[in-house]
Design a protein around this motif. Structure first.
Motif, PDB file in Angstrom:
ATOM      1  N   VAL A 261       0.853  -1.186   0.000  1.00 46.25           N
ATOM      2  CA  VAL A 261       0.000   0.000   0.000  1.00 46.25           C
ATOM      3  C   VAL A 261       0.888   1.234   0.000  1.00 46.25           C
ATOM      4  N   ASN A 262       0.646   2.131  -0.916  1.00 43.06           N
ATOM      5  CA  ASN A 262       1.386   3.386  -0.977  1.00 43.06           C
ATOM      6  C   ASN A 262       0.390   4.528  -1.118  1.00 43.06           C
ATOM      7  N   PHE A 263       0.366   5.387  -0.097  1.00 40.42           N
ATOM      8  CA  PHE A 263      -0.560   6.514  -0.125  1.00 40.42           C
ATOM      9  C   PHE A 263       0.091   7.701  -0.821  1.00 40.42           C
ATOM     10  N   SER A 264      -0.653   8.308  -1.715  1.00 45.12           N
ATOM     11  CA  SER A 264      -0.178   9.503  -2.409  1.00 45.12           C
ATOM     12  C   SER A 264      -0.686  10.773  -1.742  1.00 45.12           C
ATOM     13  N   ASN A 265      -1.758  10.633  -0.973  1.00 47.77           N
ATOM     14  CA  ASN A 265      -2.329  11.813  -0.335  1.00 47.77           C
ATOM     15  C   ASN A 265      -3.109  11.407   0.912  1.00 47.77           C
ATOM     16  N   LYS A 266      -2.881  12.145   2.011  1.00 46.59           N
ATOM     17  CA  LYS A 266      -3.656  11.980   3.238  1.00 46.59           C
ATOM     18  C   LYS A 266      -4.109  13.351   3.699  1.00 46.59           C
ATOM     19  N   ASN A 267      -5.384  13.493   3.904  1.00 49.50           N
ATOM     20  CA  ASN A 267      -5.936  14.755   4.385  1.00 49.50           C
ATOM     21  C   ASN A 267      -6.667  14.501   5.705  1.00 49.50           C
ATOM     22  N   ILE A 268      -6.128  15.065   6.780  1.00 49.59           N
ATOM     23  CA  ILE A 268      -6.694  14.864   8.107  1.00 49.59           C
ATOM     24  C   ILE A 268      -7.218  16.203   8.622  1.00 49.59           C
ATOM     25  N   ASN A 269      -8.512  16.279   8.805  1.00 49.72           N
ATOM     26  CA  ASN A 269      -9.160  17.500   9.282  1.00 49.72           C
ATOM     27  C   ASN A 269      -9.539  17.326  10.753  1.00 49.72           C
ATOM     28  N   ASN A 270      -8.802  18.017  11.643  1.00 45.29           N
ATOM     29  CA  ASN A 270      -9.035  17.908  13.079  1.00 45.29           C
ATOM     30  C   ASN A 270     -10.040  18.960  13.536  1.00 45.29           C
ATOM     31  N   THR A 271     -11.003  18.538  14.325  1.00 44.79           N
ATOM     32  CA  THR A 271     -11.975  19.472  14.899  1.00 44.79           C
ATOM     33  C   THR A 271     -11.959  19.359  16.417  1.00 44.79           C
TER      34      THR A 271
END
Length: 343
Positions: A261-271
């Motif tokens: 598995v190779n991730f090209s993009n991770k977007n983590i939105n913390n609230t």
């Protein structure tokens, strides 16, 4: 300036919190009071953050000089437990508290037992009673509730090997992957005291949060308590850092079953949703050995001990020598067997 202490209705002596019974107890006559039935004398709306740091003991009249962070202490002259009420009101009023479940005597025995388990500590450290002091301290913590929306994109493969006729084949399948996760974390603890070592406090976790109680000042009687040095906004980055490993683990578990598995993009939105101010129980042990002082901490509910004890160079050398000797003996036995030693 409001100083709160608790006098025994039967004999007039000072009362303090008893970790064994969870009640306010008089050490003189043995009377016990249910804390939940005791009215809290503090007025939550009466607070001035710039109050002077001088207080007078209600029992003996002595002046109690404290640091600005101290919220509960013990009178140095008569030993009475006192709570500095104006430091626990208004915005400095804790919402919750986990009371001590381990007494000072139990903490002392548990720490000595922990010391004896140190296989590589110096002999004098294990056998000698070198405890300079042990203090029951309520450490200020923020308990955060954090909600996270995670989106991850990447590529993954699955590999299958099979045999057909005289040939072995390897089949590799390629996939575009996308994951959208909602991860909610409650009661993420971050210590809010400037004096306490953050790493030491982190290692004390977890605390049994099912034991949280609504804050009442009698729980502090007989112990030292600190008020927070940093507010919840200042420590929010630390809370977010603490949950990063759990977020990464959740992302990884969501793509189980692939060979790669190779991730090209991770977007983590913390609230940030909420943070509760609470006091958690810690026994702080100061230990003197070889003219150096070591600080250890014990979870006041679970008995977990953390800290870095001294290491004996002689024991470390002996340990490595033993490992090397066993390895060398094993190699000789293997060599002897390969050379026909059993024939």
């Amino acid at each position: 300036m409001q100083v709160v202490d608790y006098k025994c209705p039967s004999c007039g002596n000072g009362m303090s919190f008893d970790s064994a019974t969870g009640s306010l107890s008089c050490s003189s006559c043995g009377r016990k009071e249910d804390i939940e039935q005791i009215p809290d004398p503090l007025k939550k709306d009466a607070f001035s953050e710039n109050e002077a740091n001088e207080y007078h003991c209600n029992s003996c009249g002595a002046v109690i000089m404290t640091e600005s962070e101290t919220a509960a202490t013990v009178c140095s002259f008569c030993g009475s437990a006192v709570v500095l009420g104006d430091r626990l009101t208004g915005k400095l009023a804790p919402a919750m508290v986990i009371p001590f479940a381990i007494s000072k005597e139990e903490a002392m025995k548990a720490f000595q037992k922990w010391c004896k388990r140190g296989l590589l500590t110096p002999k004098g450290f294990v056998t000698a009673d070198r405890i300079k002091g042990i203090t029951g301290l309520y450490v200020p913590f923020w308990l955060y509730e954090l909600h996270n929306l995670v989106e991850a994109q990447g590529r993954a493969t699955k590999v299958r090997t099979y045999v057909s006729g005289d040939y072995r084949y390897t089949e590799t399948q390629h996939f575009d992957i996308y994951r959208k996760l909602r991860l909610n974390y409650k009661m993420v603890p971050v210590d809010a005291s400037e004096k306490m070592n953050d790493q030491l406090m982190d290692k004390l976790e977890p605390f049994p949060y099912q034991q949280l109680k609504g804050f009442k000042t009698p729980y502090l009687a007989g112990y030292i308590a600190e008020k927070y040095s940093y507010d919840d906004g200042q420590l929010l980055p630390r809370a977010n850092d603490k949950i990063k490993q759990y977020i990464e683990a959740s992302i990884s578990s969501s793509v189980a079953g692939y060979a790669t598995v190779n991730f090209s993009n991770k977007n983590i939105n913390n609230t940030f949703t909420n943070a509760d101010y609470c006091l958690l129980p810690v026994w702080v042990v100061h230990y003197d050995f070889n003219k150096l002082e070591y600080t250890f901490a014990m979870n006041g509910q679970t008995g977990k001990v953390v800290g870095k004890p001294p290491i004996s160079k002689a024991k470390v050398f002996a340990w490595f020598a033993g490992i090397f000797g066993i390895s060398l003996l094993s190699l000789k036995c293997i060599s002897w067997m390969m050379g026909g030693g059993f024939l």
